[in-house]
Design a protein around this motif. Structure first.
Motif, mmCIF file in Angstrom:
data_model
loop_
_atom_site.group_PDB
_atom_site.id
_atom_site.type_symbol
_atom_site.label_atom_id
_atom_site.label_comp_id
_atom_site.label_asym_id
_atom_site.label_seq_id
_atom_site.Cartn_x
_atom_site.Cartn_y
_atom_site.Cartn_z
ATOM 1 N N ALA A 1 0.829 -1.201 0.000
ATOM 2 C CA ALA A 1 0.000 0.000 0.000
ATOM 3 C C ALA A 1 0.865 1.253 0.000
ATOM 4 N N TRP A 2 1.916 1.265 0.800
ATOM 5 C CA TRP A 2 2.787 2.438 0.843
ATOM 6 C C TRP A 2 3.509 2.622 -0.490
ATOM 7 N N SER A 3 3.920 1.539 -1.115
ATOM 8 C CA SER A 3 4.558 1.629 -2.431
ATOM 9 C C SER A 3 3.600 2.229 -3.450
ATOM 10 N N ALA A 4 2.323 1.837 -3.382
ATOM 11 C CA ALA A 4 1.320 2.391 -4.291
ATOM 12 C C ALA A 4 1.120 3.883 -4.047
ATOM 13 N N VAL A 5 1.109 4.311 -2.797
ATOM 14 C CA VAL A 5 0.968 5.731 -2.473
ATOM 15 C C VAL A 5 2.131 6.519 -3.069
ATOM 16 N N CYS A 6 3.342 6.032 -2.886
ATOM 17 C CA CYS A 6 4.520 6.723 -3.421
ATOM 18 C C CYS A 6 4.471 6.791 -4.944
ATOM 19 N N GLU A 7 4.066 5.704 -5.580
ATOM 20 C CA GLU A 7 3.965 5.681 -7.045
ATOM 21 C C GLU A 7 2.909 6.665 -7.529
ATOM 22 N N ASN A 8 1.759 6.744 -6.847
ATOM 23 C CA ASN A 8 0.715 7.696 -7.223
ATOM 24 C C ASN A 8 1.203 9.130 -7.073
ATOM 25 N N ARG A 9 1.970 9.406 -6.038
ATOM 26 C CA ARG A 9 2.512 10.755 -5.861
ATOM 27 C C ARG A 9 3.478 11.119 -6.986
ATOM 28 N N ARG A 10 4.294 10.155 -7.423
ATOM 29 C CA ARG A 10 5.210 10.417 -8.534
ATOM 30 C C ARG A 10 4.437 10.720 -9.816
ATOM 31 N N HIS A 11 3.385 9.931 -10.075
ATOM 32 C CA HIS A 11 2.576 10.163 -11.273
ATOM 33 C C HIS A 11 1.874 11.514 -11.206
ATOM 34 N N ALA A 12 1.363 11.886 -10.047
ATOM 35 C CA ALA A 12 0.697 13.179 -9.897
ATOM 36 C C ALA A 12 1.675 14.322 -10.130
ATOM 37 N N ALA A 13 2.880 14.200 -9.619
ATOM 38 C CA ALA A 13 3.887 15.239 -9.827
ATOM 39 C C ALA A 13 4.238 15.352 -11.306
ATOM 40 N N ASP A 14 4.318 14.224 -11.997
ATOM 41 C CA ASP A 14 4.599 14.252 -13.436
ATOM 42 C C ASP A 14 3.467 14.917 -14.201
ATOM 43 N N ARG A 15 2.214 14.645 -13.798
ATOM 44 C CA ARG A 15 1.070 15.268 -14.475
ATOM 45 C C ARG A 15 1.081 16.773 -14.285
ATOM 46 N N VAL A 16 1.417 17.242 -13.090
ATOM 47 C CA VAL A 16 1.468 18.673 -12.829
ATOM 48 C C VAL A 16 2.557 19.317 -13.681
ATOM 49 N N ASP A 17 3.697 18.680 -13.768
ATOM 50 C CA ASP A 17 4.799 19.222 -14.562
ATOM 51 C C ASP A 17 4.455 19.271 -16.040
ATOM 52 N N ASP A 18 3.700 18.284 -16.526
ATOM 53 C CA ASP A 18 3.387 18.194 -17.955
ATOM 54 C C ASP A 18 2.164 19.025 -18.346
ATOM 55 N N SER A 19 1.341 19.447 -17.401
ATOM 56 C CA SER A 19 0.078 20.098 -17.734
ATOM 57 C C SER A 19 0.248 21.538 -18.198
ATOM 58 N N ALA A 20 1.161 22.296 -17.632
ATOM 59 C CA ALA A 20 1.328 23.701 -17.996
ATOM 60 C C ALA A 20 2.456 23.829 -19.019
ATOM 61 N N PRO A 21 2.171 24.477 -20.150
ATOM 62 C CA PRO A 21 3.244 24.666 -21.132
ATOM 63 C C PRO A 21 4.332 25.584 -20.582
ATOM 64 N N THR A 22 5.532 25.408 -21.042
ATOM 65 C CA THR A 22 6.643 26.207 -20.517
ATOM 66 C C THR A 22 6.482 27.671 -20.860
ATOM 67 N N GLY A 23 5.852 27.994 -21.977
ATOM 68 C CA GLY A 23 5.630 29.386 -22.337
ATOM 69 C C GLY A 23 4.715 30.088 -21.351
ATOM 70 N N ALA A 24 3.704 29.400 -20.867
ATOM 71 C CA ALA A 24 2.777 29.998 -19.899
ATOM 72 C C ALA A 24 3.482 30.265 -18.591
ATOM 73 N N ARG A 25 4.352 29.369 -18.200
ATOM 74 C CA ARG A 25 5.085 29.585 -16.953
ATOM 75 C C ARG A 25 6.004 30.799 -17.074
ATOM 76 N N GLY A 26 6.660 30.906 -18.219
ATOM 77 C CA GLY A 26 7.561 32.016 -18.433
ATOM 78 C C GLY A 26 6.824 33.345 -18.457
ATOM 79 N N ALA A 27 5.638 33.370 -19.070
ATOM 80 C CA ALA A 27 4.853 34.599 -19.144
ATOM 81 C C ALA A 27 4.383 35.021 -17.756
ATOM 82 N N ALA A 28 3.998 34.060 -16.947
ATOM 83 C CA ALA A 28 3.537 34.381 -15.599
ATOM 84 C C ALA A 28 4.674 34.962 -14.772
ATOM 85 N N ARG A 29 5.857 34.481 -14.973
ATOM 86 C CA ARG A 29 7.002 34.999 -14.231
ATOM 87 C C ARG A 29 7.353 36.421 -14.654
#
Length: 74
Positions: free
Chosen positions: A43-71
């Motif tokens: 169960a703990w391994s599954a939690v850690c794996e889900n957190r890694r996938h969620a972090a990857d989704r967050v990183d992939d969801s916003a285009p780099t141009g949008a991040r740069g414009a916001a900054r």
């Protein structure tokens, strides 16, 4: 296989406890049946794996141009 005094199934004996993590795992092995211990680890391994996938989704969801414009606006 017979275990001597102080030995615990799973290979960790009382004399081998070197950290708090080892002590907790030793206590779990003593108090929980093997299936329950394995289920907790899985169960703990599954939690850690889900957190890694969620972090990857967050990183992939916003285009780099949008991040740069916001900054630049700040």
């Amino acid at each position: 296989m017979q275990a001597g005094i102080g030995a615990v199934r799973g290979g960790l004996a009382l004399g081998q406890v070197r950290s708090v993590k080892d002590a907790v795992r030793l206590a779990e092995r003593v108090l929980l049946a093997g299936g329950q211990h394995r289920a907790r680890i899985n169960a703990w391994s599954a939690v850690c794996e889900n957190r890694r996938h969620a972090a990857d989704r967050v990183d992939d969801s916003a285009p780099t141009g949008a991040r740069g414009a916001a900054r630049q606006r700040v």
